[in-house]
Design a protein around this motif. Structure first.
Motif, PDB file in Angstrom:
ATOM      1  N   ASP A   1       0.809  -1.219   0.000  1.00  0.00           N
ATOM      2  CA  ASP A   1       0.000   0.000   0.000  1.00  0.00           C
ATOM      3  C   ASP A   1       0.842   1.268   0.000  1.00  0.00           C
ATOM      4  OD1 ASP A   1      -2.460  -1.066  -0.266  1.00  0.00           O
ATOM      5  OD2 ASP A   1      -2.908  -1.140   1.885  1.00  0.00           O
ATOM      6  N   LEU A   2       2.114   1.123  -0.265  1.00  0.00           N
ATOM      7  CA  LEU A   2       2.975   2.301  -0.271  1.00  0.00           C
ATOM      8  C   LEU A   2       2.867   3.033  -1.603  1.00  0.00           C
ATOM      9  CD1 LEU A   2       6.378   1.268   1.301  1.00  0.00           C
ATOM     10  CD2 LEU A   2       4.898   3.135   2.010  1.00  0.00           C
ATOM     11  N   PRO A   3       2.734   4.349  -1.566  1.00  0.00           N
ATOM     12  CA  PRO A   3       2.799   5.105  -2.813  1.00  0.00           C
ATOM     13  C   PRO A   3       4.253   5.228  -3.249  1.00  0.00           C
ATOM     14  CG  PRO A   3       2.468   6.585  -0.956  1.00  0.00           C
ATOM     15  CD  PRO A   3       2.543   5.201  -0.389  1.00  0.00           C
ATOM     16  N   TYR A   4       4.677   4.321  -4.108  1.00  0.00           N
ATOM     17  CA  TYR A   4       6.081   4.293  -4.507  1.00  0.00           C
ATOM     18  C   TYR A   4       6.173   4.724  -5.958  1.00  0.00           C
ATOM     19  CZ  TYR A   4       4.674   0.256  -7.177  1.00  0.00           C
ATOM     20  OH  TYR A   4       4.039  -0.553  -8.079  1.00  0.00           O
TER      21      TYR A   4
ATOM     22  N   MET B   1      11.207   4.125  -5.125  1.00  0.00           N
ATOM     23  CA  MET B   1      11.296   5.227  -4.171  1.00  0.00           C
ATOM     24  C   MET B   1       9.953   5.493  -3.503  1.00  0.00           C
ATOM     25  SD  MET B   1      14.354   6.349  -4.194  1.00  0.00           S
ATOM     26  CE  MET B   1      15.674   7.252  -4.989  1.00  0.00           C
ATOM     27  N   VAL B   2      10.021   5.860  -2.224  1.00  0.00           N
ATOM     28  CA  VAL B   2       8.843   6.342  -1.517  1.00  0.00           C
ATOM     29  C   VAL B   2       9.148   7.756  -1.070  1.00  0.00           C
ATOM     30  CG1 VAL B   2       7.330   6.032   0.463  1.00  0.00           C
ATOM     31  CG2 VAL B   2       8.225   4.039  -0.734  1.00  0.00           C
TER      32      VAL B   2
ATOM     33  N   PRO C   1       9.107  -1.275   7.197  1.00  0.00           N
ATOM     34  CA  PRO C   1       8.204  -0.846   8.270  1.00  0.00           C
ATOM     35  C   PRO C   1       8.397   0.624   8.624  1.00  0.00           C
ATOM     36  CG  PRO C   1       9.198  -2.955   8.818  1.00  0.00           C
ATOM     37  CD  PRO C   1       9.891  -2.461   7.579  1.00  0.00           C
ATOM     38  N   ALA C   2       9.642   1.087   8.571  1.00  0.00           N
ATOM     39  CA  ALA C   2       9.887   2.500   8.872  1.00  0.00           C
ATOM     40  C   ALA C   2       9.282   3.390   7.794  1.00  0.00           C
ATOM     41  CB  ALA C   2      11.394   2.753   9.001  1.00  0.00           C
ATOM     42  N   ALA C   3       9.444   2.980   6.533  1.00  0.00           N
ATOM     43  CA  ALA C   3       8.892   3.790   5.445  1.00  0.00           C
ATOM     44  C   ALA C   3       7.367   3.838   5.529  1.00  0.00           C
ATOM     45  CB  ALA C   3       9.339   3.220   4.097  1.00  0.00           C
ATOM     46  N   ILE C   4       6.773   2.699   5.864  1.00  0.00           N
ATOM     47  CA  ILE C   4       5.319   2.631   5.978  1.00  0.00           C
ATOM     48  C   ILE C   4       4.843   3.455   7.170  1.00  0.00           C
ATOM     49  CG2 ILE C   4       3.363   1.088   6.404  1.00  0.00           C
ATOM     50  CD1 ILE C   4       5.033  -1.097   4.907  1.00  0.00           C
TER      51      ILE C   4
END
Length: 567
Positions: free
Chosen positions: A188-191, A210-211, A449-452
């Motif tokens: 679900d990350l906008p990458y 990239m995020v 997990p940190a990026a999310i």
RNA sequence: CGGGAAGUAGCGCAGCUUGGUAGCGCGCAGCGUUCGGGACGCUGAGGCCGCGGGUUCAAGUCCCGCCUUCCCGACCA
């Protein structure tokens, strides 16, 4: 899981050394704990997030035809000598001395994977093969930071493809690239996949995933119109408007600028001589050499950095001595083409009519140097690191720069590793021995997990997308000490959900409601069911959506089914 | 590696200027009162004041050295 049994405690305050929001929240909510600088333990909640991510990766890579294996973290040092990376990567390598030798703690696994699988890949009939692993990597980072974002020990899902030809490699690459899109979609990350510079790993085509993030350590350039996106290291710009209108009537003039060899010093020198200029008026001329020791001069405005084309390295002091017409700190493009120097100018150089520049004379600079009047160039192109507002190389729209976190990277390596390892060969159809065409692919599992968290948190705490949430549902009882019937009711719901296989966290602690609500928000389970005497008396359970904050009242007989469908 | 800041209880911090019994909040243990958005009272446990040396009758506090951590930069499959 009952929270009274969960080995976890939330903290009201984050450690003072946690700067990034994701870092603070992951620690406060009890997902991770620091053991040393850049070294983190995953606590029971944290490992569940990691397990979710691992599962997504396994499903997608298996579906793409890759096969999981597990390579060692300990690599014989000889293996790293063979590819030369014992030297070239010495900055980040950690080594351990053991009885009878030395080992490298693997920072990446190209060497190890070739040594492991090559005995089984003897013939073109055995190819293509793609293998992957989810492994702990070790890198002695110059500066670990932002919690899980940059650590010295981290988990990566890394894959390696082996093919018999360049064309086959591209097919394997395309398949893995698609798998990567699937994986990040499911997180679900906008990458955004961007074209990238291959850096020290070598190889040709490659992409970074990239995020966008305020704590990112990377930047990429993005075109809002045509979708062009490339890492700042690799991004190119298009041609701008060539400015010829305000070419000065004055001739080029030499000025004494003793000792002023840096951009800053030269600007100051001209300012004290009465010129009102800043560094953007100064032409920066940097000299490089190629493998034949031929000199190339690259011209960019003084407020920009050169994007060094591959194959060129900066001149050493010895090189300056052997090219006596180059005065370090006072180089200008005038007359350089006559000296056999190749001169490359960034597009931005053509956008300005006249320049202050080195005079090719120790202690001197010039004013009013005009392109095509006072100096010539061999080629105008994209040779500077792109800046916000530069034109897109495809469509000319203004590029914007985005700060971002790199969560994945895919490379077409070609022969860059197999060439260095003698046995990285297979027997081709024509009977000759040929080198593997390789690709490699990495995802920073412990960074995700940190990026999310960084992307989805709000002021109350974490908010996990369902796909990676450690639990799907959290039950919160209110006033357990006073409301045995509510507790019995919650116990029953918990048991039913558990038996149905719903991942449910049950806050059965005898604490004040405010504490439990705050903890639920902090921990960030997507669905929070609040079970209290008051609701039960009215025949309803309040269910809160952690993401939207929406609350609905669900009728008691329907609550189990409702919560099951949440997960 | 360069610049900056900081190390005192599990976490957040005060005390250091001007040397003299080591403190506060959260958390933890016990008892009681509370109970739908981080409640309250009482009692209690918990300290190599980062490490080493020095000055002093006496050092958390002053001096010297070292270590660790964080931030900015450099670097970064």
């Amino acid at each position: 899981m009952r929270m009274t049994r969960l080995a976890l405690k939330t903290q009201r305050e984050a450690p003072a050394d946690a700067e990034a929001v994701s870092h603070q929240l992951l620690i406060r909510a009890g997902y991770i704990r620091r053991l040393a600088s850049g070294v983190y333990s995953f606590l029971p909640l944290g490992i569940r997030v990691l397990a979710k991510l691992n599962q997504i990766v396994r499903e997608e890579l298996d579906a793409a035809g890759a096969q999981e294996l597990l390579l060692p973290a300990l690599h014989p040092v000889e293996l790293w000598e063979q590819t030369g990376r014992l030297r070239t990567m010495s900055d980040v390598l950690m080594t351990v001395e053991v009885k009878g030798g030395s080992f490298v703690l693997g920072p990446t696994h190209e060497e190890a994977v070739i040594a492991t699988v090559s005995p089984d890949l003897e013939s073109y009939r055995d190819l293509p093969v793609t293998v992957y692993q989810i492994q702990t990597k070790f890198r002695d980072e110059a500066r670990p930071r932002f919690g899980l974002m940059r650590t010295r020990e981290f988990i990566m899902a890394d894959a390696y493809s082996f093919d018999m030809s360049a064309e086959a490699m591209k097919i394997s690459y395309g398949r893995m690239y698609q798998a990567y899109l699937n994986i990040f979609d499911r997180c679900d990350l906008p990458y955004i996949p961007v074209e990238a510079d291959s850096g020290a790993i070598g190889g040709d085509v490659n992409h970074e995933f990239m995020v966008s993030s305020p704590i990112g350590e990377d930047h990429f350039a993005q075109c809002p119109k045509c979708g062009y996106a490339a890492n700042i290291e690799a991004a190119k710009r298009g041609e701008g408007v060539r400015n010829r209108s305000d070419v000065p009537a004055e001739k080029m003039e030499v000025h004494a600028t003793p000792g002023a060899s840096s951009i800053k010093d030269v600007v100051n020198a001209f300012r004290s001589a009465g010129f009102e200029i800043d560094s953007s008026a100064l032409l920066k001329s940097l000299a490089f050499k190629d493998e034949n020791d031929d000199v190339t001069l690259i011209l960019v405005p003084g407020d920009r950095d050169v994007r060094v084309p591959s194959g060129l390295i900066p001149l050493s002091d010895d090189d300056f001595e052997s090219n006596s017409f180059l005065f370090k700190g006072f180089i200008g493009p005038m007359g350089m083409t006559d000296q056999g120097v190749k001169v490359l100018a960034d597009f931005s150089v053509a956008e300005r009519a006249s320049w202050f520049s080195g005079a090719n004379l120790e202690g001197h600079h010039v004013s009013n140097a005009v392109l095509d009047r006072d100096f010539a160039v061999d080629q105008v192109g994209s040779f500077a690191v792109v800046a916000e507002g530069d034109p897109c190389p495809n469509c000319g729209e203004m590029l914007s720069l985005v700060r971002s976190v790199e969560v994945g990277h895919t490379f077409q390596l070609g022969h860059s590793y197999s060439n260095k390892i003698p046995y990285a060969t297979f027997k081709a159809e024509d009977g000759t021995d040929q080198k593997y065409w390789m690709g490699c692919y990495g995802i920073g599992m412990s960074r995700l997990p940190a990026a999310i968290a960084e992307h989805f948190h709000d002021s109350d705490g974490l908010r996990w997308p369902r796909s990676v949430a450690p639990y799907q549902v959290e039950l919160v009882t209110i006033t357990p000490g006073r409301a045995p019937e509510a507790v019995a009711f919650a116990d029953d719901i918990y048991r039913q959900l558990w038996e149905m296989g719903v991942e449910v966290l049950y806050d059965d602690r005898d604490l004040a409601p405010g504490v439990k609500f705050a903890d639920a928000d902090l921990i960030g389970i997507p669905t929070i069911a609040i079970i209290g005497q008051r609701g039960i008396a009215n025949g309803v359970i309040e269910v809160k959506d952690r993401f939207s904050g929406d609350r609905v009242e669900v009728r008691v007989p329907e609550i189990v089914e409702y919560l099951r469908n949440c997960g």
